[in-house]
Design a protein around this motif. Structure first.
Motif, short mmCIF file in Angstrom:
data_model
loop_
_atom_site.label_atom_id
_atom_site.label_comp_id
_atom_site.label_asym_id
_atom_site.label_seq_id
_atom_site.Cartn_x
_atom_site.Cartn_y
_atom_site.Cartn_z
N MET A 246 0.81 -1.22 0.00
CA MET A 246 0.00 0.00 0.00
C MET A 246 0.84 1.26 0.00
O MET A 246 0.41 2.29 -0.53
CB MET A 246 -0.94 -0.01 1.20
N THR A 247 2.04 1.21 0.58
CA THR A 247 2.90 2.40 0.57
C THR A 247 3.22 2.82 -0.86
O THR A 247 3.09 3.99 -1.23
CB THR A 247 4.21 2.12 1.33
N GLY A 248 3.64 1.86 -1.68
CA GLY A 248 3.94 2.19 -3.07
C GLY A 248 2.71 2.33 -3.93
O GLY A 248 2.64 3.19 -4.81
N TYR A 329 3.40 -6.41 -5.02
CA TYR A 329 3.56 -5.00 -5.36
C TYR A 329 3.33 -4.76 -6.85
O TYR A 329 2.61 -3.82 -7.24
CB TYR A 329 4.95 -4.51 -4.97
N PHE A 330 3.95 -5.57 -7.70
CA PHE A 330 3.80 -5.35 -9.14
C PHE A 330 2.37 -5.59 -9.60
O PHE A 330 1.86 -4.87 -10.48
CB PHE A 330 4.77 -6.24 -9.92
N VAL A 331 1.68 -6.57 -9.00
CA VAL A 331 0.30 -6.82 -9.38
C VAL A 331 -0.61 -5.67 -8.93
O VAL A 331 -1.34 -5.07 -9.73
CB VAL A 331 -0.20 -8.15 -8.80
N ILE A 332 -0.56 -5.35 -7.63
CA ILE A 332 -1.43 -4.30 -7.09
C ILE A 332 -1.01 -2.93 -7.62
O ILE A 332 -1.85 -2.09 -7.96
CB ILE A 332 -1.40 -4.31 -5.56
N GLY A 333 0.31 -2.69 -7.72
CA GLY A 333 0.78 -1.40 -8.23
C GLY A 333 0.36 -1.16 -9.67
O GLY A 333 -0.04 -0.05 -10.03
N ALA A 334 0.44 -2.22 -10.50
CA ALA A 334 0.00 -2.06 -11.89
C ALA A 334 -1.49 -1.78 -11.96
O ALA A 334 -1.94 -0.96 -12.79
CB ALA A 334 0.35 -3.33 -12.68
N MET A 335 -2.27 -2.43 -11.11
CA MET A 335 -3.71 -2.16 -11.07
C MET A 335 -3.98 -0.71 -10.69
O MET A 335 -4.84 -0.03 -11.28
CB MET A 335 -4.39 -3.09 -10.09
N LEU A 359 -9.96 -7.14 -2.75
CA LEU A 359 -9.02 -8.24 -2.98
C LEU A 359 -7.90 -8.25 -1.94
O LEU A 359 -7.50 -9.30 -1.46
CB LEU A 359 -8.42 -8.12 -4.39
N ILE A 360 -7.40 -7.05 -1.60
CA ILE A 360 -6.32 -6.97 -0.62
C ILE A 360 -6.80 -7.37 0.77
O ILE A 360 -6.08 -8.01 1.54
CB ILE A 360 -5.73 -5.55 -0.60
N MET A 361 -8.04 -7.00 1.10
CA MET A 361 -8.56 -7.26 2.44
C MET A 361 -9.06 -8.70 2.62
O MET A 361 -9.27 -9.14 3.74
CB MET A 361 -9.71 -6.29 2.76
#
Length: 453
Positions: A246-248, A329-335, A359-361
């Motif tokens: 979540m930071t990035g 990170y790459f999956v969530i960050g790209a989203m 999805l994260i929760m």
């Protein structure tokens, strides 16, 4: 590659060297430390409760025992004994420090000892009339409870023991009510023992089986078990993964939306391509997330060392934490970058972020079932479904019974494949959406963008 690294360096410097990031990075551990010190004292800090407890006792023996069991010395002794029992499973350093003064530890945990006085009523008094005595809020000292002892509470009738009825005002402190329950139980048990002409000390020695600290056996050594460690560890690792992602991710979303809404993105795209911009942003914020993750990992290791619990921890888990972090990170960050590229402001982004946040929760919702039964069919299945497989597999690895390594690496392989797929799709949407303004596209429109790109 030079342009990508220039964009990454710009993202890193623009995020890290700000007052908000530094305060945010240090604020969470500072608040946690402050809460650990202040919260217990705030919760237990209270004026000593003083009040009367009326007793209607047809047995004539329970009330006398109750006066003893609700005395200040007896309450203090019970609390001290409870504190000692609670410390049995605590870490060695805490047990040695707190065990030297169990009475003070009990005072911090339970608060001040209430001053309770027992007021005997006539054995044949009417409980309904006595309830009126209980509801006088202005009476001094306070009226805390009305106890009605059953006639067969001390001596059984037909082989059956009676109990009691307890009436309390609506504003009684739960801790005081708990003390009344414990004192009343002790009083009735003592009355029953004396009615049978038995010795309380002998009975206590027979029925009391003290709880001992279990011993955790490891390959090279063994040590006392720390209660709660096996439940806390999965949650701690999941929290670290969540914080890192979540930071990035939030910074990627915010910076992309701000640059697009202010039209700065058009100037940036005159110097770099959309793919170079996306790659640079992902790498730059990845470095920011790794920095934040490193700080929290270091703090966690210091806590383990200070409590002499480091030997219970497998350092290899940190390697897997980094691997799963990079995948997540790459999956969530790209989203998130995709969302930032297709919206015009943060209000629109918040509505489109809801599915990603769910999805994260999802692993957090099933944290306890997964960590308690890490090899169940549900836990195993979810650990292979991206994008939640990274969180789930990390929960399984930090549980009491970690999964086989072939499952771990299969989950990693699935995660890498999901990174390739998500980044590929996000790149196509990002390329078109950056310069698109107006109503945000729906899912069908974004799919058409992927095909067109």
């Amino acid at each position: 590659m030079k342009k990508i690294f220039m964009v990454a360096a710009r993202e890193f410097v623009a995020t890290v060297f700000t007052r908000a990031f530094i305060l945010g990075l240090l604020l969470t551990p500072a608040v946690g430390a402050l809460a650990a010190v202040v919260f217990p004292r705030v919760m237990t800090r209270s004026v000593q409760v003083q009040g009367e407890i009326a007793v209607i006792d047809p047995t004539t023996v329970v009330a006398a025992e109750l006066e003893t069991s609700l005395g200040a010395e007896r309450i203090r002794a019970r609390r001290t004994d409870q504190a000692r029992q609670a410390l049995i499973q605590a870490p060695e350093s805490i047990r040695q420090t707190a065990g030297e003064n169990a009475g003070r530890t009990a005072g911090l945990a339970f608060g001040s000892v209430p001053a309770l006085s027992v007021v005997r009523r006539a054995p044949d008094a009417d409980p309904q009339q006595e309830k009126a005595w209980l509801t006088d809020d202005l009476a001094q000292p306070r009226r805390l409870a009305l106890l009605v002892i059953h006639p067969n509470a001390a001596v059984p009738v037909g082989g059956v023991y009676g109990q009691y009825d307890l009436y309390v005002p609506p504003n009684i402190d739960d801790r005081v009510e708990g003390e009344i329950y414990q004192g009343l139980r002790e009083a009735i048990v003592n009355a029953r023992i004396k009615a049978q002409s038995l010795d309380r000390a002998t009975i206590d020695s027979i029925v009391r089986v003290g709880r001992v600290a279990s011993v955790t056996v490891m390959k090279n050594n063994e040590r006392r078990t720390v209660a709660g460690f096996n439940m806390f560890l999965p949650g701690a690792f999941a929290a670290l993964l969540f914080i890192g992602v979540m930071t990035g991710g939030q910074s990627l979303l915010t910076s992309t939306v701000e640059e697009k809404s202010s039209r700065v993105i058009e100037i940036i795209l005159s110097a770099v391509s959309p793919m170079e911009l996306m790659a640079g942003k992902l790498l730059g914020q990845m470095a920011v997330s790794l920095l934040a993750l490193s700080v929290y990992i270091a703090l966690g290791m210091l806590l383990l060392l200070s409590f002499a619990m480091f030997s219970l921890f497998n350092p290899w888990l940190l390697i897997y934490l980094v691997i799963f972090f990079l995948i997540a990170y790459f999956v969530i960050g790209a989203m998130m970058m995709t969302v930032g590229a297709v919206v015009n402001d943060m209000r629109e982004a918040q509505s489109m972020m809801m599915p990603i946040m769910l999805l994260i929760m999802l692993p957090w919702i099933f944290w306890l079932p997964i960590s308690r039964e890490p090899n169940s069919a549900f836990s195993t299945a979810v650990s292979f479904i991206p994008p939640v497989n990274t969180f789930t597999m990390l929960l399984r690895m930090t549980s009491n019974t970690p999964p086989p390594y072939w499952q771990v690496w299969l989950s990693i392989a699935i995660g890498i494949a999901s990174v390739v797929g998500v980044v590929w799709c996000a790149a196509k949407v990002f390329r078109i959406g950056l310069l698109m303004y107006g109503k945000p596209p729906d899912i069908a429109t974004m799919i058409r963008w992927m095909r067109a790109a």
